[in-house]
Design a protein around this motif. Sequence first.
Motif, PDB file in Angstrom:
ATOM      1  N   HIS A 196      -2.697  -8.058  -4.808  1.00 16.11           N
ATOM      2  CA  HIS A 196      -2.783  -8.305  -3.363  1.00 16.11           C
ATOM      3  C   HIS A 196      -4.223  -8.517  -2.905  1.00 16.11           C
ATOM      4  O   HIS A 196      -4.445  -8.719  -1.725  1.00 16.11           O
ATOM      5  N   ALA A 197      -5.149  -8.416  -3.822  1.00 16.73           N
ATOM      6  CA  ALA A 197      -6.572  -8.548  -3.442  1.00 16.73           C
ATOM      7  C   ALA A 197      -6.973  -9.977  -3.188  1.00 16.73           C
ATOM      8  O   ALA A 197      -6.392 -10.905  -3.544  1.00 16.73           O
ATOM      9  N   LEU A 230       1.334   7.597  -6.448  1.00 18.49           N
ATOM     10  CA  LEU A 230       0.263   8.538  -6.773  1.00 18.49           C
ATOM     11  C   LEU A 230       0.792   9.969  -6.763  1.00 18.49           C
ATOM     12  O   LEU A 230       1.703  10.289  -6.001  1.00 18.49           O
ATOM     13  N   PRO A 231       0.188  10.837  -7.549  1.00 19.98           N
ATOM     14  CA  PRO A 231       0.504  12.268  -7.424  1.00 19.98           C
ATOM     15  C   PRO A 231       0.163  12.731  -6.004  1.00 19.98           C
ATOM     16  O   PRO A 231      -0.743  12.191  -5.358  1.00 19.98           O
ATOM     17  N   LEU A 232       0.872  13.727  -5.534  1.00 24.25           N
ATOM     18  CA  LEU A 232       0.757  14.185  -4.151  1.00 24.25           C
ATOM     19  C   LEU A 232      -0.684  14.499  -3.752  1.00 24.25           C
ATOM     20  O   LEU A 232      -1.147  14.069  -2.699  1.00 24.25           O
ATOM     21  N   ARG A 233      -1.414  15.213  -4.567  1.00 26.78           N
ATOM     22  CA  ARG A 233      -2.782  15.602  -4.204  1.00 26.78           C
ATOM     23  C   ARG A 233      -3.698  14.381  -4.094  1.00 26.78           C
ATOM     24  O   ARG A 233      -4.586  14.339  -3.252  1.00 26.78           O
ATOM     25  N   GLN A 234      -3.480  13.375  -4.958  1.00 25.72           N
ATOM     26  CA  GLN A 234      -4.298  12.164  -4.873  1.00 25.72           C
ATOM     27  C   GLN A 234      -4.026  11.412  -3.581  1.00 25.72           C
ATOM     28  O   GLN A 234      -4.945  10.951  -2.914  1.00 25.72           O
ATOM     29  N   HIS A 235      -2.752  11.270  -3.227  1.00 22.80           N
ATOM     30  CA  HIS A 235      -2.504  10.510  -1.995  1.00 22.80           C
ATOM     31  C   HIS A 235      -2.908  11.309  -0.769  1.00 22.80           C
ATOM     32  O   HIS A 235      -3.335  10.743   0.230  1.00 22.80           O
ATOM     33  N   GLN A 236      -2.859  12.641  -0.826  1.00 22.32           N
ATOM     34  CA  GLN A 236      -3.370  13.445   0.286  1.00 22.32           C
ATOM     35  C   GLN A 236      -4.874  13.212   0.457  1.00 22.32           C
ATOM     36  O   GLN A 236      -5.348  12.979   1.569  1.00 22.32           O
ATOM     37  N   HIS A 286      -9.040   4.471  -8.004  1.00 26.93           N
ATOM     38  CA  HIS A 286      -8.893   3.693  -9.245  1.00 26.93           C
ATOM     39  C   HIS A 286      -7.444   3.279  -9.461  1.00 26.93           C
ATOM     40  O   HIS A 286      -7.161   2.130  -9.815  1.00 26.93           O
ATOM     41  N   ALA A 287      -6.515   4.199  -9.227  1.00 26.57           N
ATOM     42  CA  ALA A 287      -5.097   3.877  -9.407  1.00 26.57           C
ATOM     43  C   ALA A 287      -4.647   2.823  -8.402  1.00 26.57           C
ATOM     44  O   ALA A 287      -3.918   1.881  -8.755  1.00 26.57           O
ATOM     45  N   LEU A 288      -5.094   2.936  -7.163  1.00 19.61           N
ATOM     46  CA  LEU A 288      -4.698   1.966  -6.138  1.00 19.61           C
ATOM     47  C   LEU A 288      -5.286   0.584  -6.427  1.00 19.61           C
ATOM     48  O   LEU A 288      -4.618  -0.427  -6.190  1.00 19.61           O
ATOM     49  N   ARG A 289      -6.494   0.546  -6.943  1.00 26.57           N
ATOM     50  CA  ARG A 289      -7.078  -0.757  -7.317  1.00 26.57           C
ATOM     51  C   ARG A 289      -6.214  -1.454  -8.360  1.00 26.57           C
ATOM     52  O   ARG A 289      -5.959  -2.646  -8.279  1.00 26.57           O
ATOM     53  N   GLU A 290      -5.761  -0.697  -9.356  1.00 26.96           N
ATOM     54  CA  GLU A 290      -4.910  -1.273 -10.388  1.00 26.96           C
ATOM     55  C   GLU A 290      -3.566  -1.686  -9.811  1.00 26.96           C
ATOM     56  O   GLU A 290      -3.067  -2.764 -10.122  1.00 26.96           O
ATOM     57  N   LEU A 297       0.832  -1.205   0.000  1.00 28.50           N
ATOM     58  CA  LEU A 297       0.000   0.000   0.000  1.00 28.50           C
ATOM     59  C   LEU A 297       0.869   1.259   0.000  1.00 28.50           C
ATOM     60  O   LEU A 297       0.608   2.191  -0.759  1.00 28.50           O
ATOM     61  N   GLU A 298       1.904   1.281   0.814  1.00 27.47           N
ATOM     62  CA  GLU A 298       2.770   2.458   0.867  1.00 27.47           C
ATOM     63  C   GLU A 298       3.500   2.679  -0.453  1.00 27.47           C
ATOM     64  O   GLU A 298       3.648   3.816  -0.899  1.00 27.47           O
ATOM     65  N   ARG A 299       3.939   1.592  -1.091  1.00 32.07           N
ATOM     66  CA  ARG A 299       4.576   1.727  -2.407  1.00 32.07           C
ATOM     67  C   ARG A 299       3.580   2.270  -3.431  1.00 32.07           C
ATOM     68  O   ARG A 299       3.910   3.132  -4.247  1.00 32.07           O
TER      69      ARG A 299
END
Length: 186
Positions: free
Chosen positions: A185-186, A135-141, A176-180, A128-130
């Motif tokens: 790991h799902a 992600l772009p900064l604003r998305q991960h914020q 969406h990006a994290l799902r991909e 998850l951290e990787r």
Amino acid sequence: MRNPDTSANTDTKRRLDAFLAQVERRAYRMALIATRQRDDALDIVQDAMFKLVRSYAHKPEAEWTPLFYRVLQTCILDWSRRRKVRNLWQRVLGGHDDDGEDPFALVPDSVHATPDHRVAQTAAMDALERALAQLPLRQHQAFLLRVWEGMDTAQTAQAMGCSEGSVKTHYSRAVHALRELLEEHA
């Protein structure tokens, strides 16, 4: 006779200390994901806490959470901007500032009953951290404030200093990006 202002100040200080203790670890994890540097993350969190106390301690307690995360996100953005300028100068001057230390290896893991569970949790958190780091900064914020902190869209918008529509867009893109990135790991 006791001065009522002194009693109120003591009570505010106590509540503010409790609030900062409550958000400290999560704020550190957010800063660490953004910076990937243990010392920088600690400095950012400390700076955000000082700024909250100095500028917003007088505000109602209900406003502290979005205000703190707004200050934290601003500190992270400021760090990111300074890093970009520093990296530019290092490239121009031929310097190198990488000590090779893995900051995530230094973060203590929570205690669990079985070693298997700890290994599985560590692997999932590392993945998850990787993924968050990609992600772009604003998305991960937006993702961290909405999911890890449980803030609603309005609070997240206040913390990030943007509109609620922007929060929704950043959050949706992050999910969406994290799902991909995490589908294996799902």
